[in-house]
Design a protein around this motif. Structure first.
Motif, PDB file in Angstrom:
ATOM      1  N   GLU A 259      49.949  40.913  31.605  1.00  0.00           N
ATOM      2  CA  GLU A 259      50.129  41.420  32.850  1.00  0.00           C
ATOM      3  C   GLU A 259      50.003  42.848  32.977  1.00  0.00           C
ATOM      4  O   GLU A 259      49.447  43.438  33.915  1.00  0.00           O
ATOM      5  CB  GLU A 259      51.635  41.042  33.482  1.00  0.00           C
ATOM      6  N   ASP A 260      50.307  43.524  32.049  1.00  0.00           N
ATOM      7  CA  ASP A 260      50.198  45.245  31.911  1.00  0.00           C
ATOM      8  C   ASP A 260      48.665  45.411  31.871  1.00  0.00           C
ATOM      9  O   ASP A 260      48.336  46.318  32.480  1.00  0.00           O
ATOM     10  CB  ASP A 260      51.193  45.731  30.744  1.00  0.00           C
ATOM     11  N   LEU A 261      48.116  44.643  30.948  1.00  0.00           N
ATOM     12  CA  LEU A 261      46.681  45.086  30.888  1.00  0.00           C
ATOM     13  C   LEU A 261      45.882  44.689  32.170  1.00  0.00           C
ATOM     14  O   LEU A 261      45.050  45.370  32.427  1.00  0.00           O
ATOM     15  CB  LEU A 261      46.208  44.403  29.748  1.00  0.00           C
ATOM     16  N   ARG A 262      46.309  43.447  32.808  1.00  0.00           N
ATOM     17  CA  ARG A 262      45.640  43.021  34.022  1.00  0.00           C
ATOM     18  C   ARG A 262      46.082  44.065  35.206  1.00  0.00           C
ATOM     19  O   ARG A 262      44.992  44.503  35.881  1.00  0.00           O
ATOM     20  CB  ARG A 262      46.412  41.838  34.525  1.00  0.00           C
ATOM     21  N   GLU A 263      47.185  44.761  35.166  1.00  0.00           N
ATOM     22  CA  GLU A 263      47.160  45.505  36.305  1.00  0.00           C
ATOM     23  C   GLU A 263      46.484  46.918  36.029  1.00  0.00           C
ATOM     24  O   GLU A 263      46.043  47.273  37.065  1.00  0.00           O
ATOM     25  CB  GLU A 263      48.793  45.962  36.321  1.00  0.00           C
ATOM     26  N   ARG A 264      46.359  47.361  34.785  1.00  0.00           N
ATOM     27  CA  ARG A 264      45.769  48.462  34.543  1.00  0.00           C
ATOM     28  C   ARG A 264      43.838  47.999  35.122  1.00  0.00           C
ATOM     29  O   ARG A 264      43.280  49.076  35.735  1.00  0.00           O
ATOM     30  CB  ARG A 264      45.504  48.883  33.249  1.00  0.00           C
ATOM     31  N   VAL A 265      43.511  47.178  34.563  1.00  0.00           N
ATOM     32  CA  VAL A 265      42.043  46.751  34.801  1.00  0.00           C
ATOM     33  C   VAL A 265      41.999  46.673  36.358  1.00  0.00           C
ATOM     34  O   VAL A 265      40.813  47.129  36.910  1.00  0.00           O
ATOM     35  CB  VAL A 265      41.607  45.402  34.078  1.00  0.00           C
ATOM     36  N   GLU A 266      42.740  46.023  37.185  1.00  0.00           N
ATOM     37  CA  GLU A 266      42.535  45.840  38.541  1.00  0.00           C
ATOM     38  C   GLU A 266      42.786  47.029  39.281  1.00  0.00           C
ATOM     39  O   GLU A 266      42.070  47.358  40.162  1.00  0.00           O
ATOM     40  CB  GLU A 266      43.710  45.011  39.218  1.00  0.00           C
ATOM     41  N   CYS A 283      28.452  47.886  45.820  1.00  0.00           N
ATOM     42  CA  CYS A 283      28.113  47.482  44.755  1.00  0.00           C
ATOM     43  C   CYS A 283      27.611  45.902  44.614  1.00  0.00           C
ATOM     44  O   CYS A 283      28.208  45.387  45.188  1.00  0.00           O
ATOM     45  CB  CYS A 283      28.802  47.774  43.359  1.00  0.00           C
ATOM     46  N   LYS A 284      26.353  45.446  43.849  1.00  0.00           N
ATOM     47  CA  LYS A 284      26.181  44.166  43.779  1.00  0.00           C
ATOM     48  C   LYS A 284      26.505  43.707  42.127  1.00  0.00           C
ATOM     49  O   LYS A 284      26.096  42.477  41.959  1.00  0.00           O
ATOM     50  CB  LYS A 284      24.649  44.009  44.055  1.00  0.00           C
ATOM     51  N   MET A 285      26.945  44.728  41.387  1.00  0.00           N
ATOM     52  CA  MET A 285      27.298  44.052  39.915  1.00  0.00           C
ATOM     53  C   MET A 285      28.557  44.768  39.471  1.00  0.00           C
ATOM     54  O   MET A 285      28.567  45.804  39.551  1.00  0.00           O
ATOM     55  CB  MET A 285      26.094  44.702  39.021  1.00  0.00           C
ATOM     56  N   ILE A 286      29.303  43.918  38.979  1.00  0.00           N
ATOM     57  CA  ILE A 286      30.780  44.278  38.231  1.00  0.00           C
ATOM     58  C   ILE A 286      30.741  43.913  36.827  1.00  0.00           C
ATOM     59  O   ILE A 286      30.552  42.762  36.598  1.00  0.00           O
ATOM     60  CB  ILE A 286      31.780  44.043  39.119  1.00  0.00           C
ATOM     61  N   THR A 287      31.288  44.975  36.056  1.00  0.00           N
ATOM     62  CA  THR A 287      31.411  44.593  34.791  1.00  0.00           C
ATOM     63  C   THR A 287      32.700  44.874  34.174  1.00  0.00           C
ATOM     64  O   THR A 287      33.252  46.080  34.700  1.00  0.00           O
ATOM     65  CB  THR A 287      30.356  45.530  33.903  1.00  0.00           C
ATOM     66  N   VAL A 324      37.527  41.288  39.812  1.00  0.00           N
ATOM     67  CA  VAL A 324      37.922  41.849  38.554  1.00  0.00           C
ATOM     68  C   VAL A 324      38.882  40.917  37.656  1.00  0.00           C
ATOM     69  O   VAL A 324      38.737  40.814  36.605  1.00  0.00           O
ATOM     70  CB  VAL A 324      38.675  43.360  38.692  1.00  0.00           C
ATOM     71  N   ASN A 325      39.909  40.412  38.457  1.00  0.00           N
ATOM     72  CA  ASN A 325      40.845  39.643  37.943  1.00  0.00           C
ATOM     73  C   ASN A 325      40.052  38.321  37.343  1.00  0.00           C
ATOM     74  O   ASN A 325      40.550  37.942  36.249  1.00  0.00           O
ATOM     75  CB  ASN A 325      41.697  39.174  38.997  1.00  0.00           C
TER      76      ASN A 325
END
Length: 423
Positions: A259-266, A283-287, A324-325
């Protein structure tokens, strides 16, 4: 003629605007997560502290010589940079911002003005209004401006912060003094190759046949030679539109909790969407990518990235967060200690020219009022004052050496978002 305005030891100079006690003492500013030295005062350079020095390797030297060690204050550096740019560009019709601490000024047509006096006035105005010391190199080409600026910084006692390469004799003398590795555009590997062929100074390069230069360096080398001769090859550039936006960070401590990593990525995804709205694009593309510490050989290693093409272009933080999630869930693996993660968005279209997929629901417009309100409030009251519930609001940079005075300064002064990357 061009003029290159270059801020001296910029990050340290910015620190000294906040704390005058830092004058005339060794000061270093550290990078993200307080890792490496990214700016040094002259006093710190004289102690032999190199650029990009790992802070932990020099902590004994820092202590022995009472070196003031500071975390980077990105908001302040951007603010002071904008001040310097605004002052300098007011003196000319055209300019190019080259980096956070450098900009070129176009002095073409200043035939009836004493350029030295004019540049000295620019320098003094920047010092008095922004309290940032600058060096100014003036020459017929941008590459020679870099040479003139290096001369000013190397011999500050001989000049008043301004040096002009305006005659063939001056240019020849400067190029015979300048090491080939210090020529703008020649890196370490190419410098070593040049030395293998007897090219030790910039002047030596001009003595080589053009065919040899073209063979070793390509057309880039021919342009460089012409620039060094005073023949203009590089015009002032306007900033090109960004083709991608990336928010990536190395964490101060490895993250094992999902959950800590998820929060940072989001949070990184939210920052990408804010940047998209700022330039009125979608944007049309997300990585999304995650990575463990590749230097910890005692721990299992893992890295992965996944990309998704969106059915409808978006800059909504809500939609971005959902995507992203989902991508994070696809690449996250239990049992690893993660050191780095990030979000990258590509394939931009103007906000007003979105083409909608007829077979997919489009909720972008439903989110626009909320996104605009959130951006307006954050611009007025400070970054992340209004945010989505999945964001913690914690700083994504580890900066342990921020002073309480600076924290108070940020609360009382709304600084603009950085226009430059700091990593």
């Amino acid at each position: 003629m061009y003029a290159l305005v270059d801020c001296n030891n910029f990050f340290v100079s910015c620190e000294r605007t906040l704390d005058s006690s830092l004058e005339d003492r060794p000061v270093v500013v550290l990078s993200n997560n307080d890792g490496c030295v990214v700016s040094r005062s002259k006093e710190a350079k004289d102690l032999g502290i190199p650029m990009a020095a790992p802070a932990f390797k020099y902590k004994d030297l820092f202590k022995e010589y009472d070196v003031k060690v500071l975390s980077a204050k990105f908001e302040l550096y951007n603010f002071k940079s904008q001040q310097v740019i605004d002052i300098a560009k007011s003196y000319v019709m055209d300019h190019e911002v080259y980096s956070i601490d450098e900009l070129f000024l176009d002095l073409t047509g200043f035939k009836y003005i004493d350029i030295f006096t004019y540049c000295l006035e620019i320098r003094n105005t920047i010092k008095s209004q922004a309290n940032i010391p600058v060096s100014i190199g003036v020459a017929p080409t941008k590459t020679l401006c870099k040479v003139a600026n290096r001369i000013v910084k190397q011999y500050p006692e001989k000049f008043e912060g301004v040096y002009i390469l305006d005659t063939p004799d001056k240019i020849e003398k400067a190029l015979k003094w300048l090491d080939i590795g210090d020529v703008w555009g020649i890196g370490r590997k190419l410098s070593m190759k040049m030395q293998d062929h007897g090219v030790y100074k910039a002047w030596d390069l001009l003595q080589k046949p053009e065919m040899w230069v073209r063979k070793v360096m390509g057309i880039h080398g021919v342009r460089m030679i012409n620039e060094l001769k005073g023949i203009r090859q590089l015009d002032l550039d306007t900033p090109s539109p960004k083709k991608s936006i990336a928010v990536t960070r190395s964490f101060m401590e490895m993250l094992a909790n999902k959950e800590d990593l998820r929060e940072r990525v989001e949070t990184f995804g939210m920052y990408c969407s804010e940047k998209l709205r700022k330039q009125n694009t979608c944007c049309k593309m997300i990585t999304v990518f995650v990575q463990t510490n590749r230097f910890r050989k005692d721990l299992p290693e893992y890295k992965n990235a996944v990309t998704q093409i969106l059915p409808n272009p978006t800059n909504s933080s809500i939609l971005m967060g959902k995507v992203v999630n989902e991508l994070f869930e696809n690449i996250y693996r239990e049992g690893f200690y993660y050191k780095r993660a990030g979000v990258i968005v590509n394939d931009f279209v103007p906000e007003s020219e979105r083409q909608i997929n007829l077979f997919e629901e489009d909720t972008q417009n439903q989110h626009l009022p909320a996104m605009k309100a959130m951006d307006a409030l954050n611009k007025k009251f400070g970054k992340d004052k209004v945010r989505l519930g999945s964001m913690s609001g914690n700083n994504t940079f580890g900066r342990a050496k921020l002073s309480p005075e600076y924290e108070a300064f940020l609360k009382n002064n709304i600084l603009p978002e950085a226009n430059f990357r700091f990593h």
